[in-house]
Design an enzyme around this catalytic site. Structure first.
Site, PDB file in Angstrom:
ATOM      1  N   ASP A  72       0.845  -1.193   0.000  1.00  0.00           N
ATOM      2  CA  ASP A  72       0.000   0.000   0.000  1.00  0.00           C
ATOM      3  C   ASP A  72       0.880   1.242   0.000  1.00  0.00           C
ATOM      4  O   ASP A  72       2.014   1.217   0.486  1.00  0.00           O
ATOM      5  CB  ASP A  72      -0.963   0.004   1.188  1.00  0.00           C
ATOM      6  CG  ASP A  72      -0.371  -0.627   2.445  1.00  0.00           C
ATOM      7  OD1 ASP A  72       0.859  -0.824   2.502  1.00  0.00           O
ATOM      8  OD2 ASP A  72      -1.140  -0.926   3.374  1.00  0.00           O
ATOM      9  N   GLU A  81      -5.861   3.077   3.478  1.00  0.00           N
ATOM     10  CA  GLU A  81      -6.383   3.643   4.725  1.00  0.00           C
ATOM     11  C   GLU A  81      -7.850   4.037   4.613  1.00  0.00           C
ATOM     12  O   GLU A  81      -8.604   3.982   5.582  1.00  0.00           O
ATOM     13  CB  GLU A  81      -5.556   4.863   5.137  1.00  0.00           C
ATOM     14  CG  GLU A  81      -4.111   4.551   5.504  1.00  0.00           C
ATOM     15  CD  GLU A  81      -3.987   3.739   6.771  1.00  0.00           C
ATOM     16  OE1 GLU A  81      -4.996   3.509   7.453  1.00  0.00           O
ATOM     17  OE2 GLU A  81      -2.855   3.314   7.076  1.00  0.00           O
TER      18      GLU A  81
END
Length: 384
Positions: free
Chosen positions: A76, A135
């Site tokens: 990520d 997130e």
């Protein structure tokens, strides 16, 4: 032959990434820097792909010498709306945004592994996915639903890590079954009637109704969930009213659900809806319970692949392997693991500050150890 990135070079990459954190779906500077680093590698076996519909995402395919599968690895790339307070010389250059979850570490480890296999061609095909929006905005689910994983860009199995401040730097942690909980956003709107504080009989007070909703919701885990299982219902925000002497006609509650399997999350979802219906009847008001799970499914590790992963890490004398317990944190890699078999694991970074905190400062000595452990695992996996 080109040389692999040194530990010093990896740390320099991490520090630069740390200075340029960006929020979900806005990782443009990060994307450009990642592309610059990847393009500096030996391109003999690499194919780089970007996507107009998900512009900050990057996929890199490493062609194998004798492939029988495509092994996927995801990292990520987004950051958090946190004002950094580490005092580091390479602190965030972007106001009120910080890599407070360690995705700069994640990216650097992925680059180190990719760099190694760009020089030493793997047997199997490898697919590296630099994913935006972990997130928030569930980038993994977006990528899947956009059809990014197809043909030679479709992994047969998928792996990913998350850094862990509670483990020694460079240690690998994992477990069979669920590693991370699934999460659901909860938004509850209660609508009654405002009025003068002195005449409650002429109004319908939503502060009282909201308080009752919250109290009843606290019984879900204690009375509707098996005591030897785990679930969490947390309301972190409530808004109601305008002034002390006016009865609030509206209230809004915002919270989160955490559960270690999808069936438990659905059970909690239903109980919240039931409570909402009960409050609506008993207070003669309108209650709207909104639930949004997005891509944050439980991170459930594939039994066969995870058993192999754990056995490898336990057998490697250079790896400090630690069996871990499930965590109630969420991770959108859970969505990809619901579509592809795979394993998520921890990389220890030994910090006294927790994830998502303004003082989070992971130990950089974890980076090279993480690269070495993953390279070793992938080589072992390709031999089986």
């Amino acid at each position: 032959m080109m040389k692999t990135l040194s530990e010093k070079e990896l740390i320099q990459i991490r520090r630069h990434l740390h200075t340029i954190p960006e929020l979900a779906l806005h990782e443009h500077q990060t994307h450009d820097y990642l592309m610059k680093v990847i393009q500096s590698f030996d391109q003999s076996h690499l194919t780089i792909k970007t996507f107009q519909q998900l512009p900050t995402a990057i996929m890199v395919r490493v062609g194998g010498s004798n492939p029988k599968r495509t092994v996927g690895y995801r990292t990520d790339i987004d950051a958090l709306p946190v004002k950094e307070q580490t005092g580091l010389p390479f602190s965030s250059h972007h106001q009120n945004i910080m890599h407070a979850c360690g995705h700069d570490i994640h990216m650097t480890v992925a680059l180190g592994v990719l760099n190694y296999f760009s020089i030493y061609q793997p047997k199997d095909n490898l697919l590296f996915f630099f994913q935006p929006a972990e997130e928030s905005e569930y980038g993994g689910k977006r990528a899947y639903e956009m059809g990014l994983f197809h043909d030679e860009w479709k992994p047969d199995e998928f792996y990913a890590l998350h850094d862990n401040p509670n483990l020694p730097a460079g240690a690998i942690g994992c477990r069979m079954g669920t590693l991370f909980a699934g999460t659901t956003e909860v938004n509850v709107d209660l609508i009654g009637k405002s009025g003068h504080a002195a005449y409650p009989q002429d109004a319908n007070d939503m502060v009282v109704a909201a308080a009752e909703f919250i109290n009843q919701a606290q019984t879900i885990v204690s009375r509707s969930i098996n005591p030897i299982q785990s679930g969490v219902v947390t309301f972190g925000k409530m808004e109601a009213g305008t002034i002390r002497n006016v009865i609030a006609g509206k209230a809004r509650i915002e919270g989160t659900i955490r559960g270690l399997d999808q069936a438990m999350i659905k059970r909690i979802d239903q109980r919240l809806k039931d409570i909402g219906e009960g409050i609506a009847r008993s207070f003669n008001c309108q209650v709207n319970v909104g639930l949004n799970q997005g891509g944050y499914l439980p991170v459930q590790n594939n039994p066969k692949l995870t058993k192999f992963f754990i056995h490898h890490m336990q057998s490697d004398p250079a790896v400090n392997f630690i069996a871990t317990k499930p965590a109630m944190t969420g991770e959108d890699f859970g969505y990809l693991l619901s579509k592809f078999p795979g394993t998520m694991f921890w990389l220890g970074v030994n910090d006294t500050s927790p994830l998502h905190s303004a003082t989070f400062n992971p130990k950089e000595s974890a980076i090279q150890k993480g690269v070495n452990a993953i390279v070793g695992f992938m080589q072992d996996r390709m031999d089986h």
